[in-house]
Design a protein around this motif. Structure first.
Motif, mmCIF file in Angstrom:
data_model
loop_
_atom_site.group_PDB
_atom_site.id
_atom_site.type_symbol
_atom_site.label_atom_id
_atom_site.label_comp_id
_atom_site.label_asym_id
_atom_site.label_seq_id
_atom_site.Cartn_x
_atom_site.Cartn_y
_atom_site.Cartn_z
ATOM 1 N N SER A 612 -9.221 -7.023 -1.314
ATOM 2 C CA SER A 612 -10.093 -8.188 -1.496
ATOM 3 C C SER A 612 -11.523 -7.881 -1.088
ATOM 4 N N ASP A 621 -16.408 -8.726 -4.063
ATOM 5 C CA ASP A 621 -15.201 -9.071 -3.323
ATOM 6 C C ASP A 621 -14.348 -10.013 -4.169
ATOM 7 N N ARG A 623 -10.877 -12.851 -4.217
ATOM 8 C CA ARG A 623 -10.097 -13.781 -3.401
ATOM 9 C C ARG A 623 -8.611 -13.495 -3.562
ATOM 10 N N TRP A 624 -7.896 -13.460 -2.479
ATOM 11 C CA TRP A 624 -6.434 -13.487 -2.424
ATOM 12 C C TRP A 624 -5.741 -12.198 -2.892
ATOM 13 N N GLU A 769 -3.845 -20.192 -5.952
ATOM 14 C CA GLU A 769 -4.395 -19.515 -4.787
ATOM 15 C C GLU A 769 -3.836 -18.103 -4.681
ATOM 16 N N GLY A 771 -4.556 -13.882 -6.213
ATOM 17 C CA GLY A 771 -5.547 -12.996 -6.807
ATOM 18 C C GLY A 771 -5.353 -12.823 -8.293
#
Length: 850
Positions: A612, A621, A623-624, A769, A771
């Motif tokens: 991440s 970057d 998320r998740w 939620e 990636g």
């Protein structure tokens, strides 16, 4: 795709309801939701108990509507009906008096474009059509009445100046009467269309733009009953050149077939070209029969697995009479339907050899795509069953080719011809209508001459089984015979003979059906002492499972599986070679089906990598994605992997060196009875290759982008070969990951799951939620055992693939989630890529403990 969508919006209002139409656009300067989507806000004052409904329509973006009540309660909607990404519908009843906020937004961040909002208050919507141009309604108590006492339903219709529409009203319960009012108050009306007391019709040419009103009523006061209202955009122009629309209904009192089903009959004169008969109904399971001049018939139940559509294509003789029977699959089914009959053959400039050739040039002044590429457009008329080949070549620019069908998803190709400057698309046409071909370039501002060939020289027909895979699952229509309906515990006998329908290759064919429920196991066995059997089982959605020689026995073919969906399954009984005839037996059973086979391993090991936080130039970057790796490892532990056998590398630990070291550690303790799982979630990339590879002609290497450097697909292939396991599962959730299939699924025992095709970006699964979508769906499949569709404690390669495919279609595919391609030139749906390599459909991947 590049398609310009035409959206027809109807608003059906109950008595006392009011409606207001607004037009607007989402723009880059608008306010945004917390999740990043642009939004426009509207307000409307209501009293407690009042109903508010909103319909948002856009051809520019995937619409999304949110209603917020005075107390803060929220109702929201993405798609009015499944797959209709252009319309969103939401309704709420105000719990207290006050102001309702209406937010018009998009499904994904960054989407922009024009929209129309229709707000209604009071009675709220009576009904919303599901087919876009045909709807059902009821006249009766509670409806508004005319001054003369007849019940009436009012429908608003938006028309442009000069636009043609044909409005048809049908009822088996009352004598329908139709009125169409112009914005200036003038009106036209009709009682009996062509003397038919059950039908009214009007052809209207709009003298002015605006809201026209369609009044559905009856000839006499107090008449009540159901009706069907149809609006055909284009009016007479929509029913020209040999195409005609018929709106009807199966009802008590109709004629019946000998088997008891109600039937309506239509007559068509042949033109010497193909006849396309297309039947749809949301009220019953339609069944279509075409009776040929020689007394034979062809028939179809579910076109491409759809329980609401039947379609047939037949060659016609000039002047000969063809009878079209509209009926139902089961006895006693009734309701409205629409029948489209197309008898004009494709023209579009085809030469005598069936090939249309176009020479053109991309140049300054041409239309452009959003990212700046010039584009030329060509159209042609296609019919189901034709084989299409598109060839685009240029010596001046890097070609890019797009095919947009009348319905469904399009196809794209960059260098499918094997070199830069040559794009190629091949497809079996399954929809009648106008197809659009877009000629463009790989990069913006490229110009130059090109040559395009549109090859429709192969005529329609039926597919041929092959030794390996059987018929292509995307095929010309298979004309099913009404042979028999099987139960899930039955044995029947049949016989192949020259009176049967046949494939192009000369193999005779008989078709049987059975109804099944999703998740239930079933085993279908065909046997014969007279010929070499070949068995095909087709799911309701059109996927085909085949078998030639079961366990080497040429007299037996067996297909067993967990039924992936509820609906009607087809059993196609045929032979391995053309012309073979003789008796056979079909046995369908659930009792004999699907006890899980033991897996090909005794131990599971895994390497789980997620990044991440990047510290590399050019890589943002994510998320998740690191959490994806944690969840995948936990899922494998739930499946029986020992925690010490699962190595986790995230963020700064996910370096190329650490990945290589982890592989070596696992290799030292593995043998050929080991399952190795490699999981990765993070950025993916593409790198130009210096040397040409025949197996990978786009001249690009795909990569996974680790914390410190990239790992290329060829390097991963060599790295995974260090582990002496007989079974390896490679799961990569990253942009362009489908490119790994060519280079990594290259050795026996390897199976790959990749989040997108090699030219397509993978999306962040914000609503989960996670990636990536594949990461979330893979974890659900294993940790929650959702892929165990037959609940027998084991997950086969087929079950895992089908579960993932279903999740992709349901969450990011057919509902129109738009992902940009790697070159950011045109929207494309993210699609799962599964490569089983040498792993069999029924090979057990996971065997859960009780």
């Amino acid at each position: 795709m590049l398609r310009s969508l035409l959206t027809i919006t109807f608003l059906f209002l109950a008595a006392g309801a009011t409606a207001q139409t607004y037009t607007g656009s989402l723009d880059s300067g608008d306010e945004t939701l917390e999740s990043g989507e642009y939004r426009d806000a509207y307000t409307i004052d209501v009293t407690a108990g009042e109903e508010v409904s909103a319909v948002v329509t856009s051809s520019d973006f995937d619409s999304y509507v949110i209603l917020v009540s005075p107390s803060g309660e929220q109702e929201d909607n993405d798609d009015c009906t499944e797959g209709d990404t252009s319309r969103s519908c939401a309704t709420l009843v105000a719990d207290v008096s006050g102001t309702v906020r209406v937010l018009v937004t998009s499904y994904a961040p960054g989407e922009t474009g024009a929209y129309t909002l229709v707000l209604s208050t009071g009675g709220g919507p009576v009904s919303m059509p599901t087919t876009g141009d045909m709807s059902e309604g009821t006249l009766g108590d509670g409806d508004e009445t005319l001054t003369s006492g007849e019940y009436v339903d009012r429908h608003d219709l938006q028309l442009a100046a000069g636009e043609r529409v044909r409005v048809e009203l049908l009822s088996a319960d009352l004598d329908p009467y139709l009125i169409v009012k112009a914005p200036d108050g003038t009106q036209e009306d009709n009682d009996d269309c062509d003397g038919d007391l059950s039908r009214s019709c009007l052809d209207v040419v709009a003298a002015e733009a605006g809201t026209w009103q369609v009044l559905v009523t009856s000839y006499l006061p107090d008449e009540m009953g159901d009706y069907v209202l149809s609006v055909i955009r284009g009016g007479e122009d929509a029913v020209r050149d040999g195409s005609r629309q018929e709106v009807g209904a199966l009802a008590d009192g109709d004629g019946t077939l000998t088997s008891g089903e109600y039937v309506d009959r239509y007559t068509v004169r042949g033109t010497g070209g193909p006849l396309v008969a297309d039947l749809t109904s949301d009220a019953f399971d339609p069944y279509l029969i075409v009776r040929l001049p020689n007394g034979e018939q062809v028939d179809n139940d579910d076109h491409e697995g759809s329980l609401t559509r039947s379609l047939l294509v037949v060659d016609t003789e000039p002047g000969a009479e063809y009878l079209i029977d509209v009926t139902s699959y089961a006895v006693g089914e009734v309701g409205p339907y629409r029948l489209t009959l197309q008898t004009d053959g494709p023209a579009d400039g085809l030469t005598a050899d069936g090939i249309r050739r176009e020479s053109g040039a991309l140049a300054a002044g041409d239309d452009r795509l959003e990212a700046g590429e010039y584009v030329d457009k060509y159209t042609f008329t296609g019919v189901p069953g034709q084989r299409l080949r598109l060839d685009l070549t240029s010596d001046d620019f890097d070609t890019y080719l797009v095919l947009d069908p009348p319905r469904g998803e399009g196809l794209q190709d960059d260098d499918g011809g094997g070199r830069v400057g040559h794009s190629r698309i091949e497809a079996d046409l399954t929809e009648p209508g106008t197809y659009t071909v877009y000629v463009t370039s790989y990069a913006p501002d490229e110009t130059g001459a090109y040559d395009l060939a549109i090859d429709l020289s192969e005529r329609f027909g039926t597919p041929s089984p092959s030794e390996d895979d059987g018929p292509d699952p995307v095929v010309r229509p298979v004309y099913s015979q009404r042979n028999s309906a099987l139960t899930l515990d039955e044995t029947l006998t049949g016989a192949l003979d020259p009176s049967d329908q046949r494939f192009d290759s000369g193999k005779y064919l008989e078709v049987h059906t059975f109804d099944g429920d999703a998740g239930e196991p079933v085993r279908v066995e065909m046997s014969s002492t007279a010929f070499d059997t070949f068995l095909i089982v087709e799911t309701p959605s059109g996927e085909r499972l085949t078998n030639d020689d079961f366990e080497g026995d040429q007299s037996r073919s067996v297909v067993e599986f967990a039924m992936p969906e509820s609906g009607r399954y087809r059993v196609l009984a045929t032979s391995y070679r053309g012309g073979e005839t003789g008796p056979y037996t079909i046995h369908v059973s659930q009792l004999d089906a699907l006890l899980p086979d033991p897996p090909a391993y005794d131990r599971m090991v895994g390497l789980f990598v997620g990044v991440s936080d990047y510290d590399r130039p050019g890589l943002s970057d994510l998320r998740w994605t690191a959490e994806d790796a944690v969840n995948a490892r936990e899922a494998m532990i739930q499946a029986g992997m020992s925690p010490e056998d699962g190595i986790l590398l995230t963020d700064r630990d996910a370096t190329v060196g650490n990945v290589r070291e982890a592989v070596d550690r696992l290799a030292a303790t593995s043998d050929d009875r080991t399952l190795f799982v490699f999981f990765y979630s993070g950025h993916g990339g593409q790198y130009t290759r210096t040397a040409y590879q025949r197996s990978d002609p786009d001249n690009l290497d795909e990569s996974i982008e680790l914390f410190d450097a990239e790992l290329l697909d060829d390097e991963a292939d060599v790295l995974f070969a260090r582990i002496p396991s007989s079974r390896q599962l490679i799961v990569i959730d990253a942009c362009y990951s489908g490119g790994f299939s060519k280079d990594v699924i290259s050795r026996p025992g390897r199976m790959g799951l990749f989040s997108s095709e090699e030219d397509v970006i993978s999306a962040i699964a914000v609503k989960f939620e996670a990636g990536g979508y594949l990461s979330r769906f893979f974890s659900d499949a294993i940790a929650e055992r959702r892929a165990d569709e037959d609940a027998n404690g084991g997950v086969t390669a087929l079950e895992l693939s089908h579960y993932l495919y279903t999740r992709f279609v349901g969450d990011i595919g057919d509902d129109g989630r738009t992902i940009l391609t790697g070159r950011d030139t045109r929207p494309e749906h993210q699609k799962l890529v599964v490569d089983r390599g040498s792993v069999g459909l029924y090979d057990t991947l996971f065997l859960f403990q009780p």
